[in-house]
Scaffold this active site. Structure first.
Site, PDB file in Angstrom:
ATOM      1  N   HIS A  87      -3.001  -1.328  -3.054  1.00 43.05           N
ATOM      2  CA  HIS A  87      -4.114  -0.402  -2.875  1.00 43.05           C
ATOM      3  C   HIS A  87      -3.863   0.782  -3.800  1.00 43.05           C
ATOM      4  O   HIS A  87      -2.814   1.420  -3.722  1.00 43.05           O
ATOM      5  CB  HIS A  87      -4.176   0.096  -1.430  1.00 43.05           C
ATOM      6  CG  HIS A  87      -4.387  -0.996  -0.432  1.00 43.05           C
ATOM      7  ND1 HIS A  87      -4.037  -0.861   0.881  1.00 43.05           N
ATOM      8  CD2 HIS A  87      -4.937  -2.232  -0.543  1.00 43.05           C
ATOM      9  CE1 HIS A  87      -4.355  -1.966   1.525  1.00 43.05           C
ATOM     10  NE2 HIS A  87      -4.893  -2.823   0.678  1.00 43.05           N
TER      11      HIS A  87
ATOM     12  N   SER B 202       0.864  -1.173   0.000  1.00 46.33           N
ATOM     13  CA  SER B 202       0.000   0.000   0.000  1.00 46.33           C
ATOM     14  C   SER B 202       0.902   1.225   0.000  1.00 46.33           C
ATOM     15  O   SER B 202       1.911   1.241  -0.703  1.00 46.33           O
ATOM     16  CB  SER B 202      -0.938  -0.054   1.215  1.00 46.33           C
ATOM     17  OG  SER B 202      -1.935   0.936   1.121  1.00 46.33           O
TER      18      SER B 202
ATOM     19  N   ASP C 182      -4.350  -4.530   6.475  1.00 48.48           N
ATOM     20  CA  ASP C 182      -4.591  -5.461   5.377  1.00 48.48           C
ATOM     21  C   ASP C 182      -3.338  -6.297   5.128  1.00 48.48           C
ATOM     22  O   ASP C 182      -2.226  -5.778   5.077  1.00 48.48           O
ATOM     23  CB  ASP C 182      -4.983  -4.689   4.107  1.00 48.48           C
ATOM     24  CG  ASP C 182      -5.603  -5.565   3.037  1.00 48.48           C
ATOM     25  OD1 ASP C 182      -6.027  -6.698   3.348  1.00 48.48           O
ATOM     26  OD2 ASP C 182      -5.685  -5.096   1.889  1.00 48.48           O
TER      27      ASP C 182
END
Length: 185
Positions: free
Chosen positions: A36, A9, A129
């Site tokens: 992401h 991310s 995540d």
């Protein structure tokens, strides 16, 4: 390993580009990248990755076949799932950890398909995540790798994984490209 799933991310892009640049042209390993990112039709991620490697690079489309020696990129705003060792599927169910694609969803799906021939790598990021996905990879016999949080641009994601999952290797950012290349078959 037959497949490596890489999740990242905030702060992971440059490291991902370094990793794909170090992959041997002869590898048979399938590389799957879940990051992401915004749903932007002008996304340059595929082009950036293509500029760093001689391997095939493809943003996944629903029912795409899974092939060795290929780098696959999860498309924005879809969860990336594995139906078998032969194909992907895309899913638009609710976001997980505020994200779609969710690293957890993809890692968990890959773990049930590839079992002990899978490696999962979690990079820099600002939420949790990836941790549940790494736990699934570990429980299915796969290899769990985490970027050393002290070398991450945003250390929350790798730090959370280290605190909550069984991790086989913690690797500094500078060492990750060579390390990942070394586990490719």
């Amino acid at each position: 390993v037959d497949a490596i799933v890489i999740g990242g991310s905030a702060g992971s892009l440059e490291l991902i580009l370094s990793i794909v640049g170090a992959l041997p042209a002869s590898t048979r390993t399938t590389i799957i990248i879940i990051v992401h990112r915004k749903n932007d039709s002008e996304s340059l991620l595929e082009d950036l990755i293509k500029s760093r490697t001689s391997l095939r690079v493809r943003e996944v489309e629903d029912k795409d076949p899974l092939r060795p020696s290929t780098i696959y990129i999860a498309p924005p705003d879809y969860h990336l799932l594995f139906e078998s060792r032969k194909e992907f599927s895309l899913d638009m169910t609710a976001k997980v950890q505020y994200s779609r694609p969710s690293i957890d969803v993809s890692f968990e799906s890959a773990a049930t398909i590839f079992k002990d021939s899978l490696a999962g790598l979690l990079l820099s990021g600002a939420n949790a995540d990836g941790t549940a996905g790494l736990i699934s990879i570990s429980s299915n016999g796969g290899i769990v790798l985490v970027q050393d949080p002290s070398t991450a641009e945003v250390d929350y994601m790798p730090q959370h994984a280290l605190a909550n999952a069984k991790v086989d290797f913690v690797v500094a950012a500078n060492d990750l490209p060579a390390f990942i290349a070394s586990i490719c078959n």
